[in-house]
Motif scaffolding. Structure first.
Motif, PDB file in Angstrom:
ATOM      1  N   SER A  37     -15.260  57.782   3.975  1.00 57.52           N
ATOM      2  CA  SER A  37     -14.892  56.837   5.196  1.00 57.52           C
ATOM      3  C   SER A  37     -13.699  57.126   5.923  1.00 57.52           C
ATOM      4  CB  SER A  37     -14.741  55.276   4.650  1.00 57.52           C
ATOM      5  OG  SER A  37     -14.995  54.392   5.729  1.00 57.52           O
ATOM      6  N   SER A  38     -12.749  56.193   6.378  1.00 52.03           N
ATOM      7  CA  SER A  38     -11.827  56.390   7.339  1.00 52.03           C
ATOM      8  C   SER A  38     -10.610  55.262   6.777  1.00 52.03           C
ATOM      9  CB  SER A  38     -11.909  56.690   8.416  1.00 52.03           C
ATOM     10  OG  SER A  38     -10.558  56.595   9.374  1.00 52.03           O
ATOM     11  N   SER A  73      -8.796  54.480   9.256  1.00 49.49           N
ATOM     12  CA  SER A  73      -8.802  53.635  10.373  1.00 49.49           C
ATOM     13  C   SER A  73      -9.511  52.499  10.395  1.00 49.49           C
ATOM     14  CB  SER A  73      -9.131  54.562  11.511  1.00 49.49           C
ATOM     15  OG  SER A  73     -10.314  55.021  11.584  1.00 49.49           O
ATOM     16  N   CYS A  74     -10.550  52.165   9.266  1.00 47.36           N
ATOM     17  CA  CYS A  74     -11.160  51.043   9.358  1.00 47.36           C
ATOM     18  C   CYS A  74     -10.163  49.612   8.874  1.00 47.36           C
ATOM     19  CB  CYS A  74     -12.195  51.248   8.150  1.00 47.36           C
ATOM     20  SG  CYS A  74     -13.345  52.477   8.517  1.00 47.36           S
ATOM     21  N   ASN A  76     -11.435  46.843  13.445  1.00 46.80           N
ATOM     22  CA  ASN A  76     -10.935  47.800  14.345  1.00 46.80           C
ATOM     23  C   ASN A  76     -11.871  47.510  15.681  1.00 46.80           C
ATOM     24  OD1 ASN A  76     -10.339  49.921  15.987  1.00 46.80           O
ATOM     25  ND2 ASN A  76      -9.783  51.201  14.368  1.00 46.80           N
ATOM     26  N   TRP A 118     -12.167  51.150  18.075  1.00 50.78           N
ATOM     27  CA  TRP A 118     -12.842  52.360  18.000  1.00 50.78           C
ATOM     28  C   TRP A 118     -14.344  52.329  17.138  1.00 50.78           C
ATOM     29  CZ3 TRP A 118      -9.447  56.487  14.777  1.00 50.78           C
ATOM     30  CH2 TRP A 118      -9.848  57.999  15.339  1.00 50.78           C
ATOM     31  N   SER A 120     -14.449  54.089  14.020  1.00 48.56           N
ATOM     32  CA  SER A 120     -14.217  53.261  12.710  1.00 48.56           C
ATOM     33  C   SER A 120     -15.240  52.112  12.615  1.00 48.56           C
ATOM     34  CB  SER A 120     -12.946  52.636  13.115  1.00 48.56           C
ATOM     35  OG  SER A 120     -11.793  53.626  13.378  1.00 48.56           O
ATOM     36  N   LYS A 161     -18.140  53.827  10.689  1.00 49.26           N
ATOM     37  CA  LYS A 161     -17.754  54.001   9.231  1.00 49.26           C
ATOM     38  C   LYS A 161     -17.848  52.656   8.495  1.00 49.26           C
ATOM     39  CE  LYS A 161     -16.434  58.474   8.945  1.00 49.26           C
ATOM     40  NZ  LYS A 161     -16.861  59.380   7.952  1.00 49.26           N
ATOM     41  N   ARG A 202     -11.159  56.627   1.644  1.00 49.39           N
ATOM     42  CA  ARG A 202     -10.770  56.575   3.169  1.00 49.39           C
ATOM     43  C   ARG A 202      -9.379  57.513   3.286  1.00 49.39           C
ATOM     44  NH1 ARG A 202     -10.989  50.992   1.460  1.00 49.39           N
ATOM     45  NH2 ARG A 202     -12.932  49.978   1.986  1.00 49.39           N
ATOM     46  N   SER A 214      -6.590  59.095   5.389  1.00 50.17           N
ATOM     47  CA  SER A 214      -5.957  58.734   6.616  1.00 50.17           C
ATOM     48  C   SER A 214      -4.951  59.974   7.205  1.00 50.17           C
ATOM     49  CB  SER A 214      -4.842  57.777   6.492  1.00 50.17           C
ATOM     50  OG  SER A 214      -3.984  57.345   7.446  1.00 50.17           O
ATOM     51  N   ASP A 222      -5.677  53.089  16.461  1.00 54.78           N
ATOM     52  CA  ASP A 222      -5.210  53.718  15.365  1.00 54.78           C
ATOM     53  C   ASP A 222      -3.528  54.047  15.398  1.00 54.78           C
ATOM     54  OD1 ASP A 222      -5.666  55.020  12.636  1.00 54.78           O
ATOM     55  OD2 ASP A 222      -5.821  57.104  13.554  1.00 54.78           O
TER      56      ASP A 222
END
Length: 327
Positions: free
Chosen positions: A96-97, A99-100, A118, A121, A124, A127, A149, A151, A265
């Motif tokens: 995932s990310s 940024s979530c 988020n 984006w 995000s 995700k 996740r 980063s 982000d």
């Protein structure tokens, strides 16, 4: 362990692949080329995961201890993988990310309990939707998901906001004595993680039953201001950074493609608490600071002129931003 990577040769995943091979794991990679000269000892399956019928036929005879798909970006792809690997793997890791995470969140330090939100984006939000699909499958049928996740992890990308990543534009400008743009006032704090450090934490989760049904971020404990990030990048390139500050709102107004990566982000500080990953993988500790890591990255870029991509469009956009600031 018998491990399948879909992808496995990218900016983050290549370091993970190398570490697993060094540890003596049986690593298979499914990708379109069916090869990677940097991974001797890996086994390859040539194929396209997006072609579900072909992938099912290719993978039908296998059962995996771990599957990691490095290129799942949507809830539809998540559902596809659940159908493809249901009953065929003891663990599936979704990349995932970070940024979530809601940022700014309820606390200054991001933990796995920080809400996921988020509004800027699509990347995000997709995700997050994929996480929801996987977690629902875990709850309803025991699908063995582990969510990770990352980063802003780098090794073969330049982690600068405008004119970086797979471009050499910002570095070329600094080496030529031209100014570069940093968002905001450059004082917000940011976490950059070298892929080799990430690999230690990530590999420790693979085959770990305690990681099933759990989520983790894996980041460095080092953080820098954006001014420091650009200055250390310039020093690694043998020069100094002349920085012009432009607000994130102004950058995004002039080019909406930056809305996600900035307003969603990099326009706010991001510092992480890595207690959870360290509790499960005690050997994980970020060792590579940014000054060392970016020096390695630039050495890799400069080893081959073909990697030093300078975008005329990005270069012109930076000039336009600087002109608007009266410089």
């Amino acid at each position: 362990m018998k491990i399948l990577f879909i992808g496995g040769t990218g900016n983050i995943s290549l370091s993970v692949s190398k570490r697993l091979l060094e540890k003596g794991e049986e690593l298979w990679l499914l990708n379109r080329s069916g090869a990677c000269s940097e991974l001797p000892g890996a086994k390859f399956i040539q194929g396209d995961i997006a072609s579900l019928g072909s992938a099912e036929q290719t993978l039908a005879k296998h059962h995996w201890d771990v599957v990691v798909n490095w290129v799942v970006f949507t809830p539809e792809e998540a559902q596809r993988d659940i159908e493809l690997f249901r009953g065929r793997t003891a663990q599936y890791s979704f990349i995932s990310s970070a940024s979530c995470y809601q940022n700014p969140g309820p606390t200054a330090i991001i933990t796995e309990n920080t809400p996921l939100e988020n509004r800027h984006w699509d990347y995000s939000r997709n995700k997050m939707a994929a996480e929801h699909i996987f977690n629902a499958a875990f709850k309803s049928e025991g699908f063995p998901i582990t969510v990770v996740r990352p980063s802003h992890t780098y090794s073969r990308v330049i982690p600068l906001t405008i004119g970086g990543w797979d471009e050499y534009t910002a570095v070329a400008r600094m080496k030529a004595g031209k100014p570069v743009v940093v968002q905001g006032d450059g004082h917000s704090l940011w976490t950059l993680t070298h892929a080799e450090d990430f690999a230690v934490g990530f590999c420790g989760l693979l085959g770990n039953k305690k990681a099933i049904g759990e989520d983790f971020h894996i980041t460095s404990d080092f953080f820098l201001s954006w001014n420091e990030i650009y200055q250390q990048t310039a020093r690694a390139a043998g020069c100094e950074a002349e920085i012009v500050h432009v607000t994130s709102d102004k950058i995004c107004a002039l080019n909406t493609e930056y809305t996600g990566t900035l307003l969603g982000d990099k326009s706010v500080s991001a510092i992480f608490d890595n207690t959870k990953i360290k509790s499960l993988v005690p050997e994980f500790k970020a060792k590579i600071n940014y000054a060392e890591g970016i020096a390695r990255t630039l050495e890799w870029f400069e080893a081959d002129p073909r990697r030093q991509v300078i975008s005329p469009e990005t270069d012109a956009f930076i000039d336009r931003l600087i002109l608007l600031e009266g410089r």
